[in-house]
Design a protein around this motif. Structure first.
Motif, short mmCIF file in Angstrom:
data_model
loop_
_atom_site.label_atom_id
_atom_site.label_comp_id
_atom_site.label_asym_id
_atom_site.label_seq_id
_atom_site.Cartn_x
_atom_site.Cartn_y
_atom_site.Cartn_z
N PHE A 188 68.99 46.09 -44.02
CA PHE A 188 67.97 46.84 -42.89
C PHE A 188 68.62 48.10 -42.93
O PHE A 188 69.94 48.23 -42.65
N PRO A 189 67.74 49.15 -43.32
CA PRO A 189 68.13 50.46 -42.99
C PRO A 189 68.34 51.12 -41.64
O PRO A 189 68.94 52.30 -41.66
N LEU A 190 68.09 50.37 -40.83
CA LEU A 190 68.65 50.97 -39.35
C LEU A 190 69.83 50.67 -38.70
O LEU A 190 70.22 49.27 -38.98
N SER A 191 70.36 51.27 -37.77
CA SER A 191 71.45 50.82 -36.97
C SER A 191 71.20 51.02 -35.47
O SER A 191 70.25 52.02 -35.05
N GLY A 192 72.07 50.47 -34.60
CA GLY A 192 72.09 50.85 -33.27
C GLY A 192 72.29 52.40 -33.03
O GLY A 192 71.51 52.67 -31.96
N GLU A 193 72.87 53.08 -33.65
CA GLU A 193 72.92 54.56 -33.60
C GLU A 193 71.40 55.05 -33.89
O GLU A 193 71.08 56.05 -32.92
N ASP A 194 70.58 54.63 -34.69
CA ASP A 194 69.29 55.12 -34.69
C ASP A 194 68.50 55.01 -33.51
O ASP A 194 67.49 55.75 -33.31
N VAL A 195 68.60 53.83 -33.09
CA VAL A 195 67.95 53.22 -31.80
C VAL A 195 68.29 54.11 -30.76
O VAL A 195 67.18 54.71 -30.00
N MET A 196 69.34 54.61 -30.45
CA MET A 196 70.03 55.40 -29.26
C MET A 196 69.64 56.85 -29.54
O MET A 196 69.02 57.20 -28.56
N ALA A 197 69.52 57.07 -30.87
CA ALA A 197 69.03 58.49 -31.16
C ALA A 197 67.33 58.56 -30.96
O ALA A 197 66.65 59.76 -30.69
#
Length: 416
Positions: free
Chosen positions: A362-371
């Motif tokens: 999966f290409p996204l992470s929690g950091e991407d969500v917070m960004a």
């Protein structure tokens, strides 16, 4: 004419020769002979893995003989006369000839002897009471071992009940050897004795039972043996739950027809009812390893249901959720339970697709969500799961920018 197995490579290998040389230096020629499985397998033309040796030397004499030759001696079962000699990294189980003094069905008190006939009389089956000299000539004290081995007859040495009272694990060993070496059906006297004494299995440790059961299930085709266990009431002593014999038989048939690897743990799962709680309880009762327990429980999960007509997209989605190993196990069990109503090509194709697919990350992470503006906390995981579900529904879209756009849309719709 004396029967002989010749001198196969395992018998003349340098390590084997060194161990025999050491023993004969202390006890003279013919003080040690090959015994048990290596001789039996050589007689019937099967591969030899472990090399066991019987000797008239006492354990202390055996240890001294090995040490004098510069070989390592490990007292692996000294109370029963067994010393493991190690040469060139290979272990050789060397056991002093013995006779039983007292037994309770689980363990025996033995006395050492120099009588090969007495040693043979305490062994379980005639095909295991065979000895081979260094030159390959066979010694068959019961007079039946060679013939029984070649004919595939599993016959107890002497009276079956006496042998069973010495060690109740021999009840399970009878069915295991029948599965591996039997060719002519079960010996009626042996089968009757196993049925009469089946309740004594309860006196055995769970570890001994499960080890023997998995060895039995690892035979190429254990179906006839398992059916006999069921009819004799022995199987219910080992697996006290409803048995799915049809699914088990189907799995064994599939493995043979499709050239799948034989997997004893999955065969055990096939025998059990489709109830994870029951499977977990039974795994604990049998003291299975954590890995085997988890595999069986996962294989018997109620969903998602696998069907032979699943589309490639559905297969990929399910493999992503389950993992390839669990998917393969569940597919084989579903195939076995389906009574082969669908063409084998469909099931095999489904398994092949799953095995060959490289599970994407999966290409996204929690950091991407917070960004994207989602504050740190439980909401991050919730948003990430929703976007991952979208990504899976879109067949694992290989486009991180699209995933980020979806993330932004989900994040904007959330109330923080």
């Amino acid at each position: 004419m004396t029967d002989s197995i010749g001198q196969p490579a395992w018998m003349t290998a340098p390590a084997t020769a060194a161990v025999l040389d050491a023993l004969e230096a202390a006890g003279g020629a013919d003080c040690a002979r090959f015994v048990g499985g290596c001789v039996r397998n050589a007689v019937v033309g099967r591969p030899v893995d472990d090399i066991d040796i019987a000797t008239v030397l006492t354990p202390d004499q055996t240890t001294g003989a090995l040490a004098a030759a510069g070989l390592k001696a490990v007292p692996t079962g000294i109370e029963h006369g067994t010393v493991t000699g190690v040469c060139q990294g290979r272990g050789f189980e060397i056991t002093t000839l013995r006779r039983d003094v007292a037994t309770d069905g689980r363990r025996a008190v033995v006395a050492f002897t120099d009588d090969w006939g007495q040693d043979a009389q305490r062994r379980d089956f005639t095909l295991n009471a065979l000895y081979a000299r260094r030159d390959g000539s066979l010694v068959d004290p019961t007079g039946q071992g060679v013939a029984d081995a070649k004919a595939g007859r599993i016959v107890f040495v002497g009276e079956p009940e006496q042998r069973l009272h010495e060690d109740y694990l021999r009840i399970l060993r009878f069915f295991r050897f029948l599965a591996w070496y039997g060719k002519t059906g079960a010996d009626e006297a042996a089968l009757a004795a196993c049925a009469r004494l089946k309740d004594r299995i309860a006196s055995l440790s769970a570890e001994r039972i499960s080890k023997e059961l998995l060895k039995l299930l690892a035979a190429d085709d254990p179906r006839a043996s398992v059916e006999l266990m069921l009819k004799a009431g022995v199987l219910e002593m080992v697996l006290p739950e409803p048995i799915d014999i049809e699914r088990f038989n189907g799995l064994v048939e599939i493995e043979a027809d499709q050239l799948f690897e034989t997997e004893a743990v999955l065969r055990l799962a096939a025998l059990l009812p489709g109830d994870q709680l029951v499977a977990a309880r039974l795994a604990e009762t049998l003291r299975l390893s954590n890995a085997d327990r988890d595999r069986i429980v996962e294989a018997l999960a109620p969903g998602p249901a696998l069907k032979s007509w699943m589309s490639p997209r559905e297969i990929r989605r399910t493999v992503y959720r389950l993992g390839q190993a669990a998917f393969r196990d569940r597919a084989k069990l579903a195939w076995a339970a389906a009574a082969r109503t669908a063409p084998a090509m469909q099931w095999r194709g489904m398994i092949a697709l799953a095995d060959g697919w490289v599970r994407p990350v999966f290409p996204l992470s929690g950091e991407d969500v917070m960004a994207a503006g989602v504050p740190k906390g439980p909401m991050v995981g919730q948003v990430l799961r929703e976007v991952e579900d979208w990504w899976i529904d879109h067949d694992f879209l290989d486009d991180k920018l699209s995933a980020i756009e979806k993330l932004k849309a989900v994040a904007q719709g959330m109330a923080y």
